[in-house]
Design a protein around this motif. Structure first.
Motif, PDB file in Angstrom:
ATOM      1  N   THR A  64      -1.214   1.419  -1.723  1.00  0.00           N
ATOM      2  CA  THR A  64      -1.440  -0.017  -1.673  1.00  0.00           C
ATOM      3  C   THR A  64      -2.841  -0.282  -1.141  1.00  0.00           C
ATOM      4  OG1 THR A  64       0.894  -0.317  -1.225  1.00  0.00           O
ATOM      5  CG2 THR A  64      -0.550  -2.195  -0.769  1.00  0.00           C
TER       6      THR A  64
ATOM      7  N   ASN B  83      -2.560  -0.466  11.281  1.00  0.00           N
ATOM      8  CA  ASN B  83      -1.182  -0.694  10.856  1.00  0.00           C
ATOM      9  C   ASN B  83      -0.213   0.122  11.710  1.00  0.00           C
ATOM     10  OD1 ASN B  83      -2.984  -1.047   8.344  1.00  0.00           O
ATOM     11  ND2 ASN B  83      -1.064  -2.016   7.732  1.00  0.00           N
ATOM     12  N   ASN B  84       1.017  -0.347  11.745  1.00  0.00           N
ATOM     13  CA  ASN B  84       2.070   0.431  12.380  1.00  0.00           C
ATOM     14  C   ASN B  84       2.544   1.497  11.395  1.00  0.00           C
ATOM     15  OD1 ASN B  84       2.139  -1.052  14.825  1.00  0.00           O
ATOM     16  ND2 ASN B  84       3.369  -2.637  13.807  1.00  0.00           N
TER      17      ASN B  84
ATOM     18  N   ASP C 181       4.952   4.243  10.213  1.00  0.00           N
ATOM     19  CA  ASP C 181       6.354   4.573  10.479  1.00  0.00           C
ATOM     20  C   ASP C 181       6.649   6.057  10.320  1.00  0.00           C
ATOM     21  OD1 ASP C 181       6.948   1.803  10.811  1.00  0.00           O
ATOM     22  OD2 ASP C 181       7.013   1.608   8.625  1.00  0.00           O
TER      23      ASP C 181
ATOM     24  N   ASN D 227       8.140  11.493  12.267  1.00  0.00           N
ATOM     25  CA  ASN D 227       7.833  10.148  12.711  1.00  0.00           C
ATOM     26  C   ASN D 227       6.373  10.118  13.166  1.00  0.00           C
ATOM     27  OD1 ASN D 227      10.437   9.074  12.280  1.00  0.00           O
ATOM     28  ND2 ASN D 227      11.135   9.950  14.233  1.00  0.00           N
TER      29      ASN D 227
ATOM     30  N   SER E 145       3.379   6.137   5.759  1.00  0.00           N
ATOM     31  CA  SER E 145       4.203   4.998   5.352  1.00  0.00           C
ATOM     32  C   SER E 145       4.126   3.917   6.420  1.00  0.00           C
ATOM     33  CB  SER E 145       5.662   5.426   5.164  1.00  0.00           C
ATOM     34  OG  SER E 145       5.775   6.412   4.166  1.00  0.00           O
ATOM     35  N   SER E 146       3.907   2.680   5.933  1.00  0.00           N
ATOM     36  CA  SER E 146       3.913   1.519   6.812  1.00  0.00           C
ATOM     37  C   SER E 146       4.757   0.446   6.142  1.00  0.00           C
ATOM     38  CB  SER E 146       2.493   1.011   7.061  1.00  0.00           C
ATOM     39  OG  SER E 146       2.514  -0.165   7.853  1.00  0.00           O
ATOM     40  N   GLY E 147       6.026   0.332   6.554  1.00  0.00           N
ATOM     41  CA  GLY E 147       6.934  -0.568   5.856  1.00  0.00           C
ATOM     42  C   GLY E 147       7.124  -0.092   4.430  1.00  0.00           C
ATOM     43  N   SER E 148       6.886  -0.959   3.467  1.00  0.00           N
ATOM     44  CA  SER E 148       7.023  -0.605   2.052  1.00  0.00           C
ATOM     45  C   SER E 148       5.716  -0.082   1.465  1.00  0.00           C
ATOM     46  CB  SER E 148       7.480  -1.834   1.249  1.00  0.00           C
ATOM     47  OG  SER E 148       6.512  -2.861   1.331  1.00  0.00           O
ATOM     48  N   GLU E 149       4.650  -0.049   2.279  1.00  0.00           N
ATOM     49  CA  GLU E 149       3.354   0.391   1.793  1.00  0.00           C
ATOM     50  C   GLU E 149       3.114   1.846   2.152  1.00  0.00           C
ATOM     51  OE1 GLU E 149       0.599  -2.308   3.517  1.00  0.00           O
ATOM     52  OE2 GLU E 149       1.187  -3.993   2.247  1.00  0.00           O
ATOM     53  N   LYS E 150       2.354   2.512   1.296  1.00  0.00           N
ATOM     54  CA  LYS E 150       2.056   3.918   1.517  1.00  0.00           C
ATOM     55  C   LYS E 150       0.607   4.194   1.141  1.00  0.00           C
ATOM     56  CE  LYS E 150       6.786   5.492   0.602  1.00  0.00           C
ATOM     57  NZ  LYS E 150       7.644   6.497  -0.026  1.00  0.00           N
TER      58      LYS E 150
END
Length: 546
Positions: free
Chosen positions: A469, A494-495, A497, A513, A533-538
């Motif tokens: 993204t 960004n956070n 994950d 993690n 990975s950050s939420g639905s974004e990669k």
């Protein structure tokens, strides 16, 4: 498999389409978490390619001949390939004429020519466990021979009629071979047209035989059968054939002698060379109507190997030729049997099942339809690899029928395409595409370091991460040192994950993690792909481990 699945919703299509990258050839979409980690083999023009899931070439073999058409990677790392030498006496789609074997390094180590005025290899060959090779051959019957066999003269529109033959060849030397077994369709015919000619009998009462006057709505072509595939089941010692023009598949016994194969007794199953099973078009033996036809120009029916989901069942690509509306399907079906290899012989009805046990067809993003060629392969993880042959389009679907990998053959009759080219402008037909797992014996001890993708101007960041993204990628992201020895530092606004690391073959080698200090000392030296990975974004970044 007792369920059936048909068209999926437009919503699912939109989800798949939204995940696709901007690539036009090569890898179009790639999801390393769900894609079967394997190398894909296919042939185009004079070249045969073995690529990884990123579309990078792992190995390549060059022949002097275009396809003729089948190609196989053998467990010892050699390549078995049929080539087209250009027989001008027997001319129809799929003719070849020569079978070649190359070592891993691309050296020609054996060739065998089957091409003359009266016969030609075409479409398929098959490597036998004992080192022999099954070869599919069209041989010439004169019109006089065809009429004596019971053919209606009105259905002879050309000067000859082609018999379909299978020979088993034991390779000898560099270009020789001994024929150790033979089967011919002309030995297993029936007709009710002329009682004064051979093979006269009741067609409906003899489904183990082929009606020489059945044309499945087609004109009286010399190439009336157009067998396009032969595959072998070692456990059952049976061969499965596919007739594109008659829209049927047939299973025969390979345990027979050549003499038994020409008759109707002998062999493990007691029927000589007669059909043990047939399926797809019961009109051909007078036990059904046009509405009962299930196969339409199908390709590559074969038994799913042991150890895979639905093992022992038959999987095939049903092209949908001469059907309206036009669409293709993948079928998986289980022939009813009383014991392994002994199929239920119906008394007055068609061979079962009445419909395929599993059916897949859907837009990809347009309707799945290939007029010719094509294949479907069950993979160990339950996915299915599909080759839409006339557009050179390979897709892999998971058990929920989501597309997890797709690839467009970037080479064809006009040469190698560049990223950004429209593949519709260059014919890139592909007979089959087959995946070999990374544990396949051919790869033991081999250098599998990937080279460049086939297409020009390729972008591996796109090919290996279609879920990339831009918003995430452009945010401040620091990854250092790179190359790295022991600890990789990862910092982002960004956070983050989750972290995954894949090797250059697309195999997942580490997952964790998020941690800012990621220990990587256990990784072998080489190139890796780091997926964050950050939420639905990669986002994916290349890293090098020293």
């Amino acid at each position: 498999m007792s369920f059936q699945k048909y068209l999926v919703s437009l919503a699912a299509l939109l989800i798949v389409t939204s995940l696709q990258s901007q690539n036009t050839v090569g890898v179009i979409s790639h999801n390393t978490a769900d894609t079967f980690n394997a190398l894909t083999l296919f042939t185009s023009q004079t070249e045969t390619y073995l690529i990884n899931n990123c579309g990078e070439v792992i190995n390549q073999w060059t022949s002097n001949y275009p396809p003729g058409n089948a190609v196989y990677l053998l467990e010892d790392g050699t390549l078995l390939r049929a080539g087209k030498i250009g027989n001008t006496d027997i001319v129809f789609g799929g003719t070849g004429g020569i079978v070649e074997k190359f070592d891993w390094e691309g050296n020609l180590i054996w060739s065998y020519e089957v091409s003359s005025e009266i016969r030609v290899q075409h479409h398929d060959v098959f490597p036998m466990p004992n080192g022999n090779v099954l070869i599919l051959v069209a041989t010439v019957m004169s019109n006089a021979e065809a009429i004596q066999a019971g053919r209606n003269p009105a259905l002879l529109t050309e000067s000859v009629l082609y018999n379909e033959q299978i020979i088993e060849v034991e390779p000898v030397g560099l270009n020789g071979g001994n024929v150790v077994w033979e089967w011919n369709i002309k030995d297993h015919l029936i007709q009710d047209f002329d009682s004064s000619k051979d093979n006269f009998g009741n067609v409906a009462e003899n489904p183990q035989l082929l009606d020489i006057n059945f044309l499945s709505g087609r004109s009286g072509l010399a190439n009336w059968l157009h067998i396009n595939s032969i595959q072998y089941n070692e456990n059952l010692n049976q061969i499965i054939l596919s007739s594109r023009n008659l829209n049927e598949l047939y299973i025969i016994d390979h345990s027979t002698s050549t003499t038994e194969a020409s008759g109707n007794s002998g062999g493990i199953y007691g029927q000589g060379g007669d059909f043990l099973y047939r399926w797809g078009n019961p009109q051909s033996y007078r036990r059904g109507s046009e509405s009962d036809q299930l196969l339409f120009g199908q390709h590559y029916p074969h038994f799913i190997p042991q150890g895979l989901p639905n093992e022992g069942q038959i999987i095939l690509f049903n092209n949908g030729l001469n059907r309206s509306p036009s669409f293709s399907e993948v079928f998986i079906l289980e022939p009813p049997s009383t014991s392994p290899g002994f199929y239920v012989q119906p008394a007055n009805t068609a061979f079962e099942p009445a419909v395929s046990d599993y059916i897949f067809t859907k837009p990809i993003p347009t309707d799945l339809f290939s007029r010719i060629l094509s294949s479907a392969q069950m993979l160990p993880n339950g996915n299915i690899l599909i080759c839409d042959g006339d557009s050179g389009y390979f897709i892999e679907i998971d058990e929920n029928e989501n597309i997890v990998w797709s690839y467009i053959n970037p080479t064809g009759s006009a040469g190698i395409m560049s990223q950004g080219d429209n593949p519709e402008d260059t014919p890139n037909v592909t007979f089959r595409a087959i995946k070999y797992g990374l544990d396949y014996p051919a790869f033991n001890g081999r250098d599998l370091t990937p080279g460049a993708p086939i297409e020009l101007n390729s972008d591996l960041n796109v090919a290996c991460n279609p879920l990339n993204t831009p918003e995430f990628a452009l945010n401040q992201l620091s990854i250092f040192p790179n190359p790295v020895n022991d600890v990789l530092t990862i910092r982002s606004e960004n956070n983050i994950d989750f972290i995954k690391i894949y090797n250059n073959l697309g195999m997942l080698v580490m997952e964790s993690n998020y941690m800012e200090q990621l220990p990587v000392s256990n990784l072998k030296n080489g190139l890796y792909f780091l997926e964050l990975s950050s939420g639905s974004e990669k986002v994916t970044k290349k890293i090098v481990k020293n």
